[in-house]
Write a protein that holds these residues in place. Structure first.
Motif, PDB file in Angstrom:
ATOM      1  N   LEU A 139     -31.164 -10.804 -54.551  1.00  0.00           N
ATOM      2  CA  LEU A 139     -30.229 -11.476 -53.643  1.00  0.00           C
ATOM      3  C   LEU A 139     -30.057 -12.918 -54.072  1.00  0.00           C
ATOM      4  N   ARG A 140     -28.825 -13.398 -54.025  1.00  0.00           N
ATOM      5  CA  ARG A 140     -28.554 -14.821 -54.270  1.00  0.00           C
ATOM      6  C   ARG A 140     -27.721 -15.352 -53.109  1.00  0.00           C
ATOM      7  N   TYR A 141     -28.246 -16.379 -52.462  1.00  0.00           N
ATOM      8  CA  TYR A 141     -27.553 -16.946 -51.316  1.00  0.00           C
ATOM      9  C   TYR A 141     -26.464 -17.916 -51.771  1.00  0.00           C
ATOM     10  N   SER A 142     -25.675 -18.371 -50.807  1.00  0.00           N
ATOM     11  CA  SER A 142     -24.550 -19.254 -51.132  1.00  0.00           C
ATOM     12  C   SER A 142     -25.007 -20.581 -51.720  1.00  0.00           C
ATOM     13  N   ASN A 143     -26.260 -20.984 -51.437  1.00  0.00           N
ATOM     14  CA  ASN A 143     -26.804 -22.225 -52.016  1.00  0.00           C
ATOM     15  C   ASN A 143     -27.477 -21.977 -53.367  1.00  0.00           C
ATOM     16  N   GLN A 194     -34.388  -0.333 -48.287  1.00  0.00           N
ATOM     17  CA  GLN A 194     -35.638  -0.828 -47.708  1.00  0.00           C
ATOM     18  C   GLN A 194     -36.005  -2.191 -48.298  1.00  0.00           C
ATOM     19  N   LEU A 195     -35.859  -2.339 -49.613  1.00  0.00           N
ATOM     20  CA  LEU A 195     -36.143  -3.625 -50.256  1.00  0.00           C
ATOM     21  C   LEU A 195     -35.194  -4.712 -49.767  1.00  0.00           C
ATOM     22  N   PHE A 196     -33.936  -4.340 -49.574  1.00  0.00           N
ATOM     23  CA  PHE A 196     -32.958  -5.309 -49.063  1.00  0.00           C
ATOM     24  C   PHE A 196     -33.367  -5.792 -47.672  1.00  0.00           C
ATOM     25  N   ASP A 197     -33.754  -4.866 -46.790  1.00  0.00           N
ATOM     26  CA  ASP A 197     -34.157  -5.242 -45.440  1.00  0.00           C
ATOM     27  C   ASP A 197     -35.373  -6.169 -45.461  1.00  0.00           C
ATOM     28  N   GLN A 198     -36.288  -5.949 -46.381  1.00  0.00           N
ATOM     29  CA  GLN A 198     -37.473  -6.795 -46.488  1.00  0.00           C
ATOM     30  C   GLN A 198     -37.137  -8.167 -47.066  1.00  0.00           C
ATOM     31  N   LEU A 199     -36.087  -8.201 -47.889  1.00  0.00           N
ATOM     32  CA  LEU A 199     -35.740  -9.424 -48.616  1.00  0.00           C
ATOM     33  C   LEU A 199     -34.821 -10.347 -47.812  1.00  0.00           C
ATOM     34  N   TYR A 200     -33.919  -9.762 -47.054  1.00  0.00           N
ATOM     35  CA  TYR A 200     -32.889 -10.550 -46.383  1.00  0.00           C
ATOM     36  C   TYR A 200     -33.427 -11.104 -45.069  1.00  0.00           C
ATOM     37  N   GLU A 201     -34.015 -12.295 -45.150  1.00  0.00           N
ATOM     38  CA  GLU A 201     -34.658 -12.898 -43.995  1.00  0.00           C
ATOM     39  C   GLU A 201     -33.959 -14.168 -43.503  1.00  0.00           C
ATOM     40  N   LEU A 218     -28.464 -16.019 -44.166  1.00  0.00           N
ATOM     41  CA  LEU A 218     -27.468 -16.927 -44.713  1.00  0.00           C
ATOM     42  C   LEU A 218     -26.406 -16.136 -45.457  1.00  0.00           C
ATOM     43  N   LEU A 219     -25.312 -16.788 -45.824  1.00  0.00           N
ATOM     44  CA  LEU A 219     -24.253 -16.147 -46.590  1.00  0.00           C
ATOM     45  C   LEU A 219     -24.793 -15.684 -47.950  1.00  0.00           C
ATOM     46  N   ILE A 220     -24.426 -14.464 -48.327  1.00  0.00           N
ATOM     47  CA  ILE A 220     -24.868 -13.893 -49.596  1.00  0.00           C
ATOM     48  C   ILE A 220     -23.768 -14.048 -50.646  1.00  0.00           C
ATOM     49  N   ARG A 221     -24.169 -14.536 -51.814  1.00  0.00           N
ATOM     50  CA  ARG A 221     -23.225 -14.729 -52.916  1.00  0.00           C
ATOM     51  C   ARG A 221     -23.266 -13.566 -53.907  1.00  0.00           C
ATOM     52  N   LEU A 222     -24.456 -12.961 -54.103  1.00  0.00           N
ATOM     53  CA  LEU A 222     -24.643 -11.927 -55.134  1.00  0.00           C
ATOM     54  C   LEU A 222     -25.716 -10.944 -54.688  1.00  0.00           C
ATOM     55  N   VAL A 223     -25.505  -9.666 -55.009  1.00  0.00           N
ATOM     56  CA  VAL A 223     -26.553  -8.654 -54.841  1.00  0.00           C
ATOM     57  C   VAL A 223     -26.673  -7.870 -56.140  1.00  0.00           C
ATOM     58  N   GLY A 224     -27.858  -7.374 -56.426  1.00  0.00           N
ATOM     59  CA  GLY A 224     -28.068  -6.609 -57.652  1.00  0.00           C
ATOM     60  C   GLY A 224     -29.196  -5.607 -57.509  1.00  0.00           C
ATOM     61  N   VAL A 225     -29.155  -4.582 -58.348  1.00  0.00           N
ATOM     62  CA  VAL A 225     -30.199  -3.560 -58.401  1.00  0.00           C
ATOM     63  C   VAL A 225     -30.642  -3.413 -59.848  1.00  0.00           C
ATOM     64  N   ARG A 226     -31.941  -3.282 -60.046  1.00  0.00           N
ATOM     65  CA  ARG A 226     -32.489  -3.171 -61.406  1.00  0.00           C
ATOM     66  C   ARG A 226     -33.556  -2.083 -61.436  1.00  0.00           C
ATOM     67  N   PHE A 227     -33.464  -1.203 -62.437  1.00  0.00           N
ATOM     68  CA  PHE A 227     -34.477  -0.172 -62.654  1.00  0.00           C
ATOM     69  C   PHE A 227     -35.257  -0.506 -63.923  1.00  0.00           C
ATOM     70  N   THR A 228     -36.582  -0.526 -63.830  1.00  0.00           N
ATOM     71  CA  THR A 228     -37.434  -0.785 -65.000  1.00  0.00           C
ATOM     72  C   THR A 228     -38.503   0.303 -65.091  1.00  0.00           C
ATOM     73  N   LYS A 229     -39.427   0.109 -66.052  1.00  0.00           N
ATOM     74  CA  LYS A 229     -40.451   1.128 -66.345  1.00  0.00           C
ATOM     75  C   LYS A 229     -39.785   2.477 -66.583  1.00  0.00           C
ATOM     76  N   LEU A 230     -38.829   2.489 -67.514  1.00  0.00           N
ATOM     77  CA  LEU A 230     -38.075   3.701 -67.798  1.00  0.00           C
ATOM     78  C   LEU A 230     -38.879   4.646 -68.685  1.00  0.00           C
ATOM     79  N   VAL A 231     -38.788   5.942 -68.372  1.00  0.00           N
ATOM     80  CA  VAL A 231     -39.461   6.961 -69.179  1.00  0.00           C
ATOM     81  C   VAL A 231     -38.461   8.060 -69.503  1.00  0.00           C
ATOM     82  N   ARG A 232     -38.645   8.690 -70.644  1.00  0.00           N
ATOM     83  CA  ARG A 232     -37.751   9.752 -71.094  1.00  0.00           C
ATOM     84  C   ARG A 232     -38.001  11.058 -70.339  1.00  0.00           C
ATOM     85  N   GLY A 233     -36.981  11.936 -70.379  1.00  0.00           N
ATOM     86  CA  GLY A 233     -37.157  13.291 -69.917  1.00  0.00           C
ATOM     87  C   GLY A 233     -36.580  13.603 -68.561  1.00  0.00           C
TER      88      GLY A 233
END
Length: 384
Positions: free
Chosen positions: A287-291, A316-323, A326-341
């Motif tokens: 999350l990135r706020y307007s400031n 769920q992560l958004f609800d925990q993060l957005y405290e 304030l006005l939101i400027r940007l939202v993003g999702v990232r997946f890591t620890k990638l495995v094949r198959g």
């Protein structure tokens, strides 16, 4: 210089890992997959296959065909660990490696003949993998990826063979058409309706006749039937992450709109995971706020590529993060620890209805674009 392409495939990979962890499973029919009757088979041992059990089969049917089989739930972490062990051995001992899936590899050994002898070195590499990991592995060696893969499939389990230069067409000729990679049930039935049941017959068909029936794919079929395949071995490189984010034209506190965007991003990323053959074990929301104050929150999970698991985690992560409210400027999702198959692993704990649904939606996205289909709650009208 003649090409030398090696195809290596771990024999019944998921079952083999389970047997290494539990010696009591040896020589017994084993099925890996969903534990309930509504689940599906992800993998099964050769002993279970003799009863007609195969991957993607409903578990209820598998239990009926092989009532004495041992049913096991898949262990993502164990499979990833063993896959990485094999990958490390191969990458350390081969010049150019392509990891096609969690248990399948192509190796370009062109030019090694004058130094080691490619077939002899392939045997040495196979013995090294077995010694280092305890897993059984088969391989095929020829001048192309297509022929080498077919060779491997013919010698499994625990076998290996070489098709000499110039013998590709002769080797393929007596095989059934469905032994060729890319020939699925529909294509095979169309060919049988044309009176073609063997690869040799397919190789003798005029290429233009096949093109009239299958379009551009007709030429590819003809080439594969004749042992012609110049596709290169692509260097092995695992992506570290997949991510998507959106910067709004106007900052907002509309929670319905914000969550819809996150749902859409998570759904699109889940599709890209499945398309490229991966699962994720770590989900992060940004999350990135307007400031311009920026915050991230992540959670470690069991590897998956399923929308219905990943989307609730993102929200769920958004609800925990957005405290700050304030006005939101940007939202993003990232997946890591990638495995094949993912194509195999994603079947674990999936009902017989969910897995085909994902497949159907992914086919539509592949044909018409990533935004062509999605959950309705991911595309609401923004309130002014």
């Amino acid at each position: 210089m003649d090409r030398a392409i090696l195809h290596m495939d771990l024999d019944c990979f998921f079952v083999s890992v389970e047997r290494l962890r539990n010696s009591a499973l040896n020589n017994k029919p084993v099925i890996v997959g969903g534990m309930s009757d509504r689940g599906v088979v992800s993998a099964c041992s050769y002993e279970a296959r003799r009863f007609g059990v195969h991957s993607a089969m409903p578990m209820r049917m598998a239990r009926h065909l092989c009532p004495d089989a041992i049913i096991l739930r898949g262990d993502f972490e164990a499979y990833s660990q063993y896959s990485e062990m094999v990958t490390e051995v191969i990458v350390e001992n081969a010049p150019l490696v392509e990891k096609a899936s969690v248990d399948e590899f192509y190796i370009d050994m062109t030019g090694m003949e004058k130094f080691f002898g490619t077939y002899r070195y392939a045997q040495h590499l196979r013995k090294t993998i077995i010694k280092e990991t305890g897993l059984s592995i088969s391989f095929g060696l020829s001048t192309s990826k297509t022929v080498s893969k077919v060779v491997t499939n013919e010698v499994k389990p625990a076998g290996y063979n070489l098709v000499e230069i110039g013998q590709e067409k002769q080797f393929l000729a007596p095989l059934a058409i469905n032994k060729l990679p890319m020939v699925g049930e529909v294509t095979a039935q169309t060919l049988r309706n044309m009176g073609i049941s063997k690869v040799g017959t397919l190789s003798e068909m005029p290429c233009k006749v096949l093109e009239r029936t299958f379009g551009k794919m007709g030429k590819v079929l003809w080439e594969k039937a004749n042992g012609i395949d110049y596709s290169p071995v692509l260097p092995y490189s695992e992506p570290k992450s997949m991510s998507k984010e959106i910067t709004f034209q106007q900052d907002t506190t509309d929670l319905v709109y914000l969550k819809s965007i996150l749902i859409r991003l998570a759904e699109q990323l889940s599709y890209e995971l499945r398309k490229d053959g991966y699962c994720t074990a770590c989900v992060t929301v940004k999350l990135r706020y307007s400031n311009f104050d920026t915050h991230n929150k992540q959670v470690i999970i069991s590897s998956t590529s399923a929308d219905h698991i990943l989307i609730p985690l993102v929200l769920q992560l958004f609800d925990q993060l957005y405290e700050k409210r304030l006005l939101i400027r940007l939202v993003g999702v990232r997946f890591t620890k990638l495995v094949r198959g993912v194509q195999q692993l994603s079947l674990f704990d999936q009902s017989a209805k969910v897995a085909p649904l994902y497949t159907a939606m992914d086919v539509i996205r592949s044909r018409f674009g990533i935004k062509s289909i999605g959950r309705a709650m991911g595309y609401p009208i923004k309130r002014e």
